[in-house]
Design an enzyme around this catalytic site. Structure first.
Site, PDB file in Angstrom:
ATOM      1  N   LYS A 279      88.604  41.034  61.986  1.00  0.00           N
ATOM      2  CA  LYS A 279      87.975  40.712  60.704  1.00  0.00           C
ATOM      3  C   LYS A 279      89.013  40.755  59.582  1.00  0.00           C
ATOM      4  CE  LYS A 279      83.371  42.763  61.500  1.00  0.00           C
ATOM      5  NZ  LYS A 279      82.531  41.565  61.333  1.00  0.00           N
ATOM      6  N   ASP A 290      78.189  50.012  61.305  1.00  0.00           N
ATOM      7  CA  ASP A 290      77.720  49.075  62.328  1.00  0.00           C
ATOM      8  C   ASP A 290      76.928  49.762  63.451  1.00  0.00           C
ATOM      9  OD1 ASP A 290      77.456  46.420  62.968  1.00  0.00           O
ATOM     10  OD2 ASP A 290      79.337  46.287  64.085  1.00  0.00           O
ATOM     11  N   ASP A 349      84.270  39.344  67.850  1.00  0.00           N
ATOM     12  CA  ASP A 349      83.521  39.928  66.738  1.00  0.00           C
ATOM     13  C   ASP A 349      82.011  39.799  66.944  1.00  0.00           C
ATOM     14  OD1 ASP A 349      83.180  41.233  64.367  1.00  0.00           O
ATOM     15  OD2 ASP A 349      83.752  39.551  63.086  1.00  0.00           O
ATOM     16  N   ARG A 353      75.718  41.808  70.194  1.00  0.00           N
ATOM     17  CA  ARG A 353      74.789  41.205  71.159  1.00  0.00           C
ATOM     18  C   ARG A 353      75.181  41.527  72.599  1.00  0.00           C
ATOM     19  NH1 ARG A 353      75.925  35.448  68.602  1.00  0.00           N
ATOM     20  NH2 ARG A 353      76.230  36.855  66.847  1.00  0.00           N
TER      21      ARG A 353
HETATM   22  N1  BES Z   1      78.753  43.865  62.573  1.00  0.00           N
HETATM   23  C1  BES Z   1      78.856  42.466  62.330  1.00  0.00           C
HETATM   24  C2  BES Z   1      77.735  41.936  61.436  1.00  0.00           C
HETATM   25  C3  BES Z   1      77.684  42.458  60.039  1.00  0.00           C
HETATM   26  C4  BES Z   1      78.276  41.751  59.000  1.00  0.00           C
HETATM   27  C5  BES Z   1      76.978  43.584  59.749  1.00  0.00           C
HETATM   28  C6  BES Z   1      78.188  42.219  57.715  1.00  0.00           C
HETATM   29  C7  BES Z   1      76.885  44.051  58.457  1.00  0.00           C
HETATM   30  C8  BES Z   1      77.485  43.352  57.438  1.00  0.00           C
HETATM   31  C9  BES Z   1      78.805  41.703  63.646  1.00  0.00           C
HETATM   32  O1  BES Z   1      79.337  42.356  64.732  1.00  0.00           O
HETATM   33  C10 BES Z   1      79.584  40.455  63.460  1.00  0.00           C
HETATM   34  O2  BES Z   1      80.766  40.559  63.264  1.00  0.00           O
HETATM   35  N2  BES Z   1      78.920  39.302  63.517  1.00  0.00           N
HETATM   36  C11 BES Z   1      79.554  38.055  63.366  1.00  0.00           C
HETATM   37  C12 BES Z   1      79.034  37.141  64.457  1.00  0.00           C
HETATM   38  C13 BES Z   1      79.840  35.884  64.653  1.00  0.00           C
HETATM   39  C14 BES Z   1      81.233  36.229  65.148  1.00  0.00           C
HETATM   40  C15 BES Z   1      79.146  35.003  65.659  1.00  0.00           C
HETATM   41  C16 BES Z   1      79.219  37.501  61.987  1.00  0.00           C
HETATM   42  O3  BES Z   1      78.106  37.722  61.507  1.00  0.00           O
HETATM   43  O4  BES Z   1      80.090  36.908  61.377  1.00  0.00           O
HETATM   44 ZN    ZN Z   2      79.249  44.382  64.680  1.00  0.00          ZN
HETATM   45 MN    MN Z   3      81.402  42.102  64.951  1.00  0.00          MN
END
Ligand code: BES
Ligand code: ZN
Ligand code: MN
Length: 501
Positions: A279, A290, A349, A353
């Protein structure tokens, strides 16, 4: 922590809080004062209290009310000094229309206004059940401080006496409010904790401590070897890059005679760097939160045990740290989940899931519950779609969705139902695995939900998913929320569990 006591009298010698609500006798005129140099008078009026307070106190409050300019909106507070009097001060507290939600707002505002007090007394109206529930939750949630933030500061308000006509009749209501607020505070504490402390092993130890010595609660924690032996490939892949190995917490509230069995699953990523698909700085800075889904389901289960709710609740918290290292899983890897379905991950990332898939498949195959609910800080797309305060709710089951939404709303939280749009199922196709876990065509929160649905087997229409990335954290202090972790989900889940029998 703040102690709340139900008393039938008398008021203490210090601050006495009297509720006021909108609708003074001359409200329309007083707002439109013809002389602009004269402040408009208050448009609020006193709420009659259940316990008589003598003649002088209400009369004096009524006399000073016009000059306070209170409107009666929930959360307004004004102080009136009574030199030499007992009580020495009157506080007028806006409680709006007086429903539970308004009282929760008022309770939180009162906790903040009274932060330098030791003891205060508040007089409630008759028929006080909803008022007490809201007030107590508001006081306990609004006065929450994370222990690291508060270290070294003076202790907050210690005691609130609540004046009611029949304390015994309201004891159960206060217990429910207290259990709800205390478990919400626990979820906030876990979520606020820095990840330098909070690794999967530490989280599991916190659950063990909270659950120990409680009859009816059973805990099993699986470590990396057991997870490998049983085939939890998603959890092992995501946790593989960290020096702190993954855990699967299984906490079971098993009351005698329960007729319904609910499994709650919560995403427990103790820190999400994004892994090899790392990230950027702004997106990573809050990723200690998280595991808010895991914190919420664990806390709700502890609350169900505390309240002895007659429903069996098994909670699964897959815990892992998503790190960048030589042993981290790679984009393009194929992962074999619990039960045998495989997924191709092209973005490390999208880790949440992967761990949820294992837990859902395990619940369906081994626990065979009546209902299956998961909570997860799953996608940034939750906030894109719904803003900062609503979770996204997904379910094929209209009755289940409605029951959850009702409970969440009644508890003072917010969620909005989103579609499990079959149009996007084709995005989940992979050439090298059963499923593609991180398609990039958009509809991020929906597609993540569709991926999870693939692991729900014959519970597909008795499953609900809550993407609570957005409401898990508050950027500021307002209402019963305090800047930082919100404990979102604990209140709604407890209300919902209480409706099952
Ligand atoms: N933990 C994140 C989602 C998240 C983002 C939670 C902001 C709280 C605040 C999750 O693991 C993630 O990174 N999701 C990605 C998914 C994508 C790579 C398909 C996202 O939402 O960008
Ligand atoms: Zn996450
Ligand atoms: Mn993630």
């Amino acid at each position: 922590m703040l102690v709340i006591r139900l008393v039938s009298g008398p008021a203490g010698p210090d601050a006495l809080v009297l509720p006021v609500r909108p609708g003074g006798p001359d409200s329309p005129d007083s707002l439109a004062s013809p002389d602009p140099t004269v402040s408009p008078a208050s448009t609020a009026r006193l709420v009659p209290t259940a316990v008589p307070l003598g003649d002088d106190v209400p009369a004096e409050a009524a006399a000073v009310l016009p000059a306070t300019r209170l409107t009666g909106a929930a959360g307004e507070v004004r102080e009136h000094l009574r030199p030499g009097g007992s009580p020495a001060r009157l506080w007028l507290l806006g409680v709006g229309e007086g429903d539970e939600r308004d009282w929760r707002t008022a309770g939180a505002a009162l906790a903040r206004a009274a932060k330098d007090e030791t003891q205060i007394t508040i007089a409630l109206p008759g028929e006080a059940t909803a008022a007490l529930r809201g007030l107590a939750e508001g006081l306990l949630l609004g006065s929450y401080r994370f222990r690291l933030t508060e270290a070294g500061k003076r202790p907050a308000l210690a005691e609130v006496s609540v004046l009611v006509d029949d304390p015994d009749a309201l004891a159960g209501t206060l217990d429910a409010a207290r259990a709800t607020a205390e478990t919400t505070r626990l979820a906030r504490d876990l979520t606020n904790m820095p990840s330098s402390t909070k690794n999967p092993e530490w989280f599991a130890a916190q659950v063990a401590e909270a659950a120990s010595g409680r009859p009816g609660l059973h805990l099993r924690v699986r470590g990396p070897e057991e997870l490998a032996a049983e085939g939890f490939g998603g959890l092992l892949a995501v946790g593989g890059g960290s020096a702190s190995g993954p855990r699967l917490v299984e906490l079971d509230w098993r009351p005698d005679g329960a007729r319904t069995h609910v499994v709650l699953v919560g995403k427990g990523i103790t820190f999400d760097t994004g892994g090899i698909s790392i990230k950027p700085v702004p997106a990573m800075k809050l990723m200690r939160k998280d595991m808010a889904g895991a914190a919420a389901v664990i806390a709700a289960t502890l609350g169900a045990a505390e309240l002895r709710l007659p429903v069996r609740v098994t909670t699964l918290a897959p815990l892992a740290e998503n790190m960048v290292s030589g042993s981290a899983f790679r984009p393009g890897d194929v992962i074999r989940h619990y039960g045998g379905l495989t997924s191709e991950s092209t973005n490390s990332d999208a880790e949440g899931r992967l761990v949820l898939a294992d837990a859902l498949a395990y619940a369906v195959r081994e626990l065979k519950p009546d209902l299956l609910i998961d909570l997860a800080t799953l996608t940034g797309a939750n906030a894109v779609a719904l803003g900062k305060r609503h979770a996204a709710l997904y379910s094929e089951n209209d009755a289940l969705a409605a029951g959850l939404l009702d409970a969440i709303t009644a508890a003072g939280e917010r969620a909005w139902r989103m579609p499990l749009a079959d149009d996007y199922v084709e995005y989940l196709a992979s050439e090298i695995a059963d499923l593609h876990s991180s398609p990039a065509q958009g509809a991020g929160s929906v597609v993540a939900a569709l991926f999870l649905r693939e692991f729900t087997g014959d519970l597909r229409d008795r499953w609900a998913h809550l993407d609570m990335s957005a409401p898990s954290w508050s950027d500021d202090t307002h209402g019963e929320l305090v800047k930082g972790a919100t404990g979102w989900g604990v209140r709604g889940l407890l209300r919902w569990l209480a409706t099952l029998g």
